[in-house]
Write a protein that holds these residues in place. Structure first.
Motif, mmCIF file in Angstrom:
data_model
loop_
_atom_site.group_PDB
_atom_site.id
_atom_site.type_symbol
_atom_site.label_atom_id
_atom_site.label_comp_id
_atom_site.label_asym_id
_atom_site.label_seq_id
_atom_site.Cartn_x
_atom_site.Cartn_y
_atom_site.Cartn_z
ATOM 1 N N LEU A 67 0.826 -1.204 0.000
ATOM 2 C CA LEU A 67 0.000 0.000 0.000
ATOM 3 C C LEU A 67 0.864 1.260 0.000
ATOM 4 C CD1 LEU A 67 -2.802 -1.015 2.547
ATOM 5 C CD2 LEU A 67 -3.010 -0.811 0.060
ATOM 6 N N VAL A 68 1.931 1.241 0.817
ATOM 7 C CA VAL A 68 2.817 2.410 0.885
ATOM 8 C C VAL A 68 3.513 2.628 -0.453
ATOM 9 C CG1 VAL A 68 4.890 3.355 1.969
ATOM 10 C CG2 VAL A 68 3.159 2.207 3.371
ATOM 11 N N LEU A 69 4.081 1.553 -1.019
ATOM 12 C CA LEU A 69 4.830 1.682 -2.260
ATOM 13 C C LEU A 69 3.917 2.016 -3.448
ATOM 14 C CD1 LEU A 69 7.436 -1.197 -1.901
ATOM 15 C CD2 LEU A 69 7.854 1.262 -1.783
ATOM 16 N N LEU A 70 2.710 1.467 -3.457
ATOM 17 C CA LEU A 70 1.767 1.803 -4.528
ATOM 18 C C LEU A 70 1.397 3.278 -4.482
ATOM 19 C CD1 LEU A 70 -0.587 -1.317 -4.472
ATOM 20 C CD2 LEU A 70 0.869 -0.596 -6.378
ATOM 21 N N ALA A 71 1.239 3.807 -3.266
ATOM 22 C CA ALA A 71 0.920 5.222 -3.135
ATOM 23 C C ALA A 71 2.076 6.103 -3.603
ATOM 24 C CB ALA A 71 0.564 5.545 -1.679
ATOM 25 N N LEU A 72 3.307 5.634 -3.363
ATOM 26 C CA LEU A 72 4.474 6.408 -3.762
ATOM 27 C C LEU A 72 4.775 6.273 -5.260
ATOM 28 C CD1 LEU A 72 6.889 5.635 -0.772
ATOM 29 C CD2 LEU A 72 5.662 7.771 -1.212
ATOM 30 N N ALA A 73 4.678 5.038 -5.774
ATOM 31 C CA ALA A 73 5.069 4.784 -7.160
ATOM 32 C C ALA A 73 3.972 5.127 -8.166
ATOM 33 C CB ALA A 73 5.472 3.319 -7.325
ATOM 34 N N ARG A 74 2.719 4.886 -7.796
ATOM 35 C CA ARG A 74 1.575 5.138 -8.677
ATOM 36 C C ARG A 74 1.803 4.566 -10.085
ATOM 37 N NH1 ARG A 74 -0.206 11.386 -7.168
ATOM 38 N NH2 ARG A 74 -0.467 11.019 -4.921
ATOM 39 N N PRO A 75 1.985 3.265 -10.189
ATOM 40 C CA PRO A 75 2.266 2.671 -11.506
ATOM 41 C C PRO A 75 1.075 2.802 -12.456
ATOM 42 C CG PRO A 75 1.801 0.969 -9.883
ATOM 43 C CD PRO A 75 1.896 2.259 -9.116
ATOM 44 N N ARG A 76 1.378 2.974 -13.727
ATOM 45 C CA ARG A 76 0.325 3.082 -14.745
ATOM 46 C C ARG A 76 -0.019 1.687 -15.243
ATOM 47 N NH1 ARG A 76 2.595 8.285 -18.251
ATOM 48 N NH2 ARG A 76 2.592 9.779 -16.510
ATOM 49 N N LEU A 77 -0.873 1.016 -14.521
ATOM 50 C CA LEU A 77 -1.142 -0.396 -14.766
ATOM 51 C C LEU A 77 -1.826 -0.632 -16.113
ATOM 52 C CD1 LEU A 77 -2.363 -1.465 -11.208
ATOM 53 C CD2 LEU A 77 -0.044 -1.463 -12.140
ATOM 54 N N PRO A 86 9.525 0.166 -15.682
ATOM 55 C CA PRO A 86 10.307 1.305 -15.181
ATOM 56 C C PRO A 86 9.938 1.673 -13.749
ATOM 57 C CG PRO A 86 8.572 2.074 -16.638
ATOM 58 C CD PRO A 86 8.545 0.567 -16.710
ATOM 59 N N GLY A 87 10.906 2.292 -13.046
ATOM 60 C CA GLY A 87 10.639 2.798 -11.706
ATOM 61 C C GLY A 87 10.384 1.697 -10.694
ATOM 62 N N GLN A 88 9.677 2.043 -9.611
ATOM 63 C CA GLN A 88 9.399 1.099 -8.534
ATOM 64 C C GLN A 88 7.998 0.496 -8.631
ATOM 65 O OE1 GLN A 88 10.740 2.040 -4.532
ATOM 66 N NE2 GLN A 88 11.753 3.884 -5.276
ATOM 67 N N GLY A 89 7.310 0.770 -9.726
ATOM 68 C CA GLY A 89 5.962 0.244 -9.877
ATOM 69 C C GLY A 89 5.918 -1.271 -9.879
#
Length: 305
Positions: A63-73, A185-188
């Motif tokens: 939940l924390v990482l999803l809020a920070l990374a906001r991946p474009r699923l 890419p990124g932390q997503g």
């Protein structure tokens, strides 16, 4: 993480310029945070069990990482989703097995045994006799634990099996995270993989996890475990990997069994004998040696539990 560099098969990264500065402290801080998080998790086992604790840790961290990374699923392709799903499955197996092991054997012992995973993977991908020698040396160190774990006449066999299982999943995790690092890419990818790992563990851990929810004290432990064992280490190591040479990073990461042994002693009251300390030193030496003699690779790799 194609061609891992011994225990630089630790965390996701990219090609870095040779800059150290505070990066060394970042890696050391990551090691300490990871083991303190494991010590906190052990305090949840009586209520939630290892599976429930792992589910809580991965779920909160996701939940924390999803809020920070906001991946474009919506833009992800089928190969990206497949890679992330495999990554999440290996993440669930690695963390679930590791927590099951430290429920039965000392923290430092479990981490030391688990280090066989990346060492064996590095040796099999290298096919050099010298790398096989480092694995054999590490095996000798682990075998020393069979003569006495520092808290009794011998180790719990099921706990050792869980630690060995965590080692296998760590090797799989290295390969899977390498694939995700190349495709997403990124932390997503990491954030979604943690969510997938939580879903994988839900059937086994949902009941135990639910037991901790009504207790504010236990919820604080859950939050501390998720932050210290997942969010903080990954964040620090991502930053450090951009500043440190891969081999320096790997040598620092090789100190984890020693840090885990110290954390087990200070935080959990888990003593050890001189033989146990020798075993840890042998495995750390094998990891450092494997890292220093490994061939350079274009990528660093991904994290321990």
């Amino acid at each position: 993480m194609p061609a891992p560099d011994a225990v630089t098969t630790g965390r996701p990264g990219a090609t870095r310029p040779v800059r150290s500065g505070p990066a060394v402290l970042m890696v050391l801080g990551s090691c300490v945070s990871l083991q303190v998080g494991a010590a906190l998790a052990a305090q949840l086992f009586d209520t939630s069990g290892p599976a429930g604790t792992t589910l809580l840790r991965l779920g909160v961290a996701a939940l924390v990482l999803l809020a920070l990374a906001r991946p474009r699923l919506r833009s992800w392709s089928r190969p990206q989703w497949r890679a992330v799903a495999l990554f999440g499955g290996s993440l669930a197996g690695m963390n679930g097995s590791f927590y099951a092991s430290i429920d039965r054997i000392p923290l430092g012992t479990a981490v030391t045994i688990e280090f066989l995973g990346p060492l064996v993977l590095a040796a099999t991908q290298s096919r050099r006799l010298r790398d096989l020698g480092w694995v054999l040396l590490a095996g000798i160190g682990v075998a020393l634990f069979g003569l006495g774990d520092g808290t009794g006449p011998g180790l719990d066999r099921l706990g050792v099996l869980f630690a060995l299982s965590a080692a296998v999943f760590w090797a799989l995790y290295i390969l899977a995270s390498s694939r995700v690092g190349a495709l997403v890419p990124g932390q997503g990818g990491l954030a979604v993989a943690m969510a997938v790992g939580a879903l994988v563990l839900a059937p086994l851990g949902a009941h135990g996890a639910a037991q901790a929810l009504p207790d504010p004290h236990l919820l604080l432990l859950v939050g501390g475990t998720a932050l210290l064992a997942s969010v903080v280490p990954y964040t620090l190591e991502f930053a450090a990997l951009r500043r440190l040479p891969e081999r320096v990073f790997g040598v620092l990461l090789s100190l984890e069994p020693a840090v885990a042994t110290l954390a087990g002693w200070l935080l959990l009251g888990q003593g050890t004998t001189a033989l146990g300390l020798v075993a840890v030193a042998v495995v750390v030496s094998a990891s450092v040696g494997s890292t220093l003699t490994a061939r350079p690779t274009p990528q660093a790799v991904a994290a321990a539990p």
